[in-house]
Design a protein around this motif. Structure first.
Motif, PDB file in Angstrom:
ATOM      1  N   LYS A 537       0.800  -1.208   0.000  1.00  0.00           N
ATOM      2  CA  LYS A 537       0.000   0.000   0.000  1.00  0.00           C
ATOM      3  C   LYS A 537       0.833   1.259   0.000  1.00  0.00           C
ATOM      4  N   VAL A 538       1.999   1.093   0.419  1.00  0.00           N
ATOM      5  CA  VAL A 538       2.839   2.275   0.485  1.00  0.00           C
ATOM      6  C   VAL A 538       4.014   2.167  -0.470  1.00  0.00           C
ATOM      7  N   HIS A 561       1.252   6.595   0.096  1.00  0.00           N
ATOM      8  CA  HIS A 561       0.290   5.507   0.040  1.00  0.00           C
ATOM      9  C   HIS A 561      -0.184   5.400  -1.382  1.00  0.00           C
ATOM     10  N   GLU A 578      -4.796   5.388   6.475  1.00  0.00           N
ATOM     11  CA  GLU A 578      -3.793   4.444   6.014  1.00  0.00           C
ATOM     12  C   GLU A 578      -2.460   5.105   5.717  1.00  0.00           C
ATOM     13  N   CYS A 579      -2.564   6.287   5.292  1.00  0.00           N
ATOM     14  CA  CYS A 579      -1.310   6.988   5.024  1.00  0.00           C
ATOM     15  C   CYS A 579      -0.524   7.152   6.318  1.00  0.00           C
TER      16      CYS A 579
END
Length: 773
Positions: A537-538, A561, A578-579
DNA sequence: GAGTTTGAAACT
DNA sequence: CAGTTTCAAACTC
């Protein structure tokens, strides 16, 4: 004349007798007779006249011949050409030679072979004798025999050994090694042990075992070295005609040998390895892997084998979604087992390290697979270039830089642990590696940082405290799924590509090896829906944040992200984001509102955003944002203060401190056209540290997600990511504004952020890349 | 530890 | 694709 003939005849007899019996004797007598006749022939006389060697007694022969043999030898050692010749000979012999000298090797040998071999040897000697070339020629052949021995032994074992199949593996390796003796030193002793052998060679050349042995030993020793050092071809040839797997391993082995050459003190080992390679090359199938793995290190073969077995026994928690990965995994396992084996054995730290590295390299090179996105866990994050051997100093601290993100110190003292760490790190960087991680530590998530952290904490229990501390435990996935059966991305374990483990509190969990099929199927399904579902995701760009935004400094290592968050209320200051969770700043991809991400706010915030935002959003965000975020920020700031610095990342707290005013504007509504994605070209320098220290650099949340370097993203993935990102972006209101053209970057990978990327690219990050320009 | 909040994932 | 629901982690108390 008489003496000479007698001697030769005796020797021949002896040899034959050793192996055969009566029939040969009669034959020998016949031979003697024939020789006697031959002696009388004009040709023989002529030859004798030409020959510098005079028929003398054995003692004399020894004296005379030795010098000659030596004379020839030097040339061999010094001249590459000669060596090459020798190599060819070696090979040739290998092909032509019968399985020979079982007597020397072990009980496995067959009589017939032995006889044959002896007969051949005798014949050869006779020929030499007949040629009247007692000097170099004689020496050469005999020398050839030596190499032949090695080869033959190997071959013998391969072909003749009744147990060959069954014994594949540790035993076999072990035995082979021992029997062949294949170290140069070992080889010689072998000869000593079997006087007959010496006689055989001697017959044509150097008769006695006295005095000569030393020379032989020396010579052989050199030879062995020669074979290894100067005959890379030989090794290569070994691998030919072998099954891919074997070749692969052989190749690795070769590499390893090379490494060994660098540091190894005992040259003999190389010879052995050469043989070994051959042997292994001929072994088919799985066995190859085992054997090879086992034999990666001669000295450690036994241990390796054990380790291997051990490792195989280990349960792999990671999900194996791709076959390609499987193989690699295998390798890694091997590497691990090897390394682990080394650990205890200690003394080999240096070599071990090297091996480890080699293995990794081998993996990378040979199996760099970029299969499905699904394996994101590690695969995506690794690049061969990332595997660098920074320092292989065994004595003090071998420093290995393995994987994209981590630098591990291998302190001898630390020994095992350090090595383990390395391994783990490697694993972290590799796709299948999670298996390793799992094996060693349960189920640590892919995130390199997290993994490192976790690993460093020797106690497995520590991992589990995810509940306790948000910061740390994250690296190890432990889900608590109640209704998803751990077969949806809701499940962290599943999302991370690992099986649920004991610590998980999930209910009705299907994410277990037992349900592998289900898991795979589900995963496939999810991937079909979203190829990037399991992708990291990142994305971590290695270069410093290129983002020009005011807060650019905030973003560590220009990581972003991939999809961006969509936070509405958390201000991107909590793990809901999420970041933030991933320890990266928000980017243009984010559709968050009121972004206050401590790691970096959305890019756009800067120029345009500010203007527009100011107008629009002051109201909403102000109150709410400040309240909650402030706490977070403070917290973050503190954390940053403590740990930061590892990176060149600017002071934490950027966000609020940086520009309060900007905050408001941030409101998601508009994003500046710029993309925040990191530039492709990147020096891993900044990146590595970050990884290594994990959360240290930026703080709070240890990245929950696995990360991948942007430049490491496979094309397809990039495209995917780009599209997906783009899709997302476009989808979002913010995005629309930006709507970066996919190919804006020009030749760049389609997916990556366009405009900005373009710019970045223009700036050569890597020297290597720029050359063209 | 229970309850709430949050945002991603999944679904419609 | 947008809107809604589901879900589980993160967070709060």
């Amino acid at each position: 004349m008489e003496d000479r003939l007698d001697i030769s005849a005796k020797e021949s007899n002896r040899e034959v007798l050793e192996v055969m019996d009566t029939p040969e004797r009669s034959k020998n007598s016949q031979i003697s007779a024939s020789l006697a006749k031959f002696e009388d022939s004009p040709v023989f006389t002529f030859l004798n006249s030409l020959s510098p060697i005079k028929p003398v007694k054995s003692t004399h022969i020894t004296q005379t011949i030795n010098p000659l043999s030596f004379a020839s030898i030097p040339s061999v050692f010094t001249s590459p050409h000669v060596s090459s010749i020798r190599e060819s000979r070696f090979l040739r012999r290998h092909q032509l030679s019968d399985p020979s000298k079982p007597e020397f090797s072990s009980d496995d040998g067959t009589k017939l072979d032995a006889n044959k071999a002896n007969a051949d040897a005798t014949d050869q000697m006779d020929e030499q004798k007949e040629n009247g070339d007692g000097g170099d020629m004689a020496a050469e052949p005999s020398f050839g025999d030596c190499s032949k021995f090695v080869v033959d032994f190997a071959k013998e074992y391969e072909c003749a050994s009744p147990n060959s199949n069954l014994r594949k593996g540790c035993d076999r390796e072990d035995k082979d090694m021992a029997d062949y003796g294949c170290t140069s030193s070992a080889l010689v002793p072998l000869m000593h042990e079997h006087p007959q052998r010496g006689e055989v060679n001697i017959d044509g050349v150097n008769q006695t075992t006295e005095g000569a042995p030393c020379d032989w030993e020396h010579m052989l020793s050199d030879t062995s070295e020669l074979l290894i050092f100067e005959s890379p071809d030989v090794r290569v040839s070994f691998s030919k005609s072998v099954d891919p797997g074997a070749s692969f391993y052989t190749g690795i082995k070769s590499d390893m040998q090379n490494l060994h050459l660098i540091s190894a003190v005992d040259s003999g080992e190389h010879v052995v390895e050469g043989n070994e390679a051959e042997v292994m090359s001929t072994q088919p199938g799985e066995g190859d892997e085992v054997d090879n793995a086992a034999s990666l290190n001669n000295s450690d073969e036994q241990v390796d084998c054990e380790q291997l077995g051990f490792y195989h026994g280990m349960r792999r928690r990671c999900l194996v979604f791709e076959m390609g990965g499987a193989r690699r995994k295998h390798l890694e396992e091997n590497s691990i087992s090897d390394s682990s084996a080394w650990i205890p054995s200690d003394g080999n730290m240096a070599s071990n390290d090297q091996k480890l590295v080699l293995l990794n390299r081998g993996n990378e090179s040979s199996r760099r697979l970029m299969p499905g996105i699904g394996l994101h866990l590690n695969a995506l994050a690794t690049t061969p270039k990332d595997y660098n051997i920074v320092n292989l100093d065994s004595s003090s601290s071998a420093r290995l830089l393995i994987g994209p993100s981590s630098v591990v110190n291998l302190h001898p003292s630390n020994g095992g642990q350090g090595l383990l760490d390395n391994i783990l790190v490697v694993a972290t960087s590799d796709r299948d590696v999670d298996g390793l991680e799992m094996a060693v530590e349960d189920a640590c998530p892919p995130s390199a940082t997290a993994a490192n952290e976790e690993i460093n904490q020797s106690s497995p229990k520590k991992k589990r405290r995810r509940a306790e501390q948000s910061g740390e435990g994250e690296s190890c996935k432990r889900c608590n799924c109640k209704r998803s059966k751990c077969l949806k991305l809701y499940c962290e374990c599943f999302a991370a590509g690992v099986y649920c483990v004991e610590p998980c509190a999930c209910i009705d969990c299907f994410n277990k090896p037992i349900h592998e099929e289900t898991v795979l199927a589900t995963r496939k399904q999810i991937e079909s829906r979203n190829p990037l579902a399991f992708a990291p995701k990142v994305i971590r760009g290695s270069d410093p944040p290129l983002e020009i935004g005011d807060d650019s400094s905030k973003t560590p290592a220009s990581a972003r992200h991939k999809r961006g968050c969509n936070c509405k209320k958390s201000g991107c200051l909590k793990k809901y984001c999420e970041c933030y969770q991933g320890g990266v700043g928000c980017s243009i991809n984010c559709r968050c509102e009121g972004c206050k991400n401590a790691f970096g706010r959305k890019d756009g915030m800067e120029a345009e955003a500010e203007q527009e935002e100011e107008e629009e959003e002051e109201e909403e965000t102000d109150a709410s944002e400040k309240s909650v975020p402030d706490k977070s920020l403070q917290k973050i700031a503190m954390e940053n203060d403590v740990e930061q610095n590892m990176e060149s990342v600017p002071p934490a707290t950027p966000l609020r401190g940086g520009r309060p005013s900007a905050q408001l504007p941030f409101s998601s509504k508009k994003k500046p056209p710029r993309s925040s994605l990191p530039s492709i070209g990147s020096s891993s320098s900044s990146f590595i540290p970050r990884q290594r220290f994990g959360k240290s650099s930026f703080l709070p949340p240890p990245p929950k997600f696995e990360t991948i370097r942007e430049d490491e993203i496979p094309y397809f993935l990039q495209g995917e990511g780009g599209s997906s990102d783009g899709g997302v972006q476009t989808a979002s209101p913010n995005r629309k504004r930006v709507s970066p053209p996919h190919n804006a970057g020009g030749g760049m990978s389609p997916g990556l952020r366009s405009s900005r990327k373009l710019i970045l690219e223009s700036i050569p990050s890597f020297p290597s890349l720029t050359p063209n320009q």
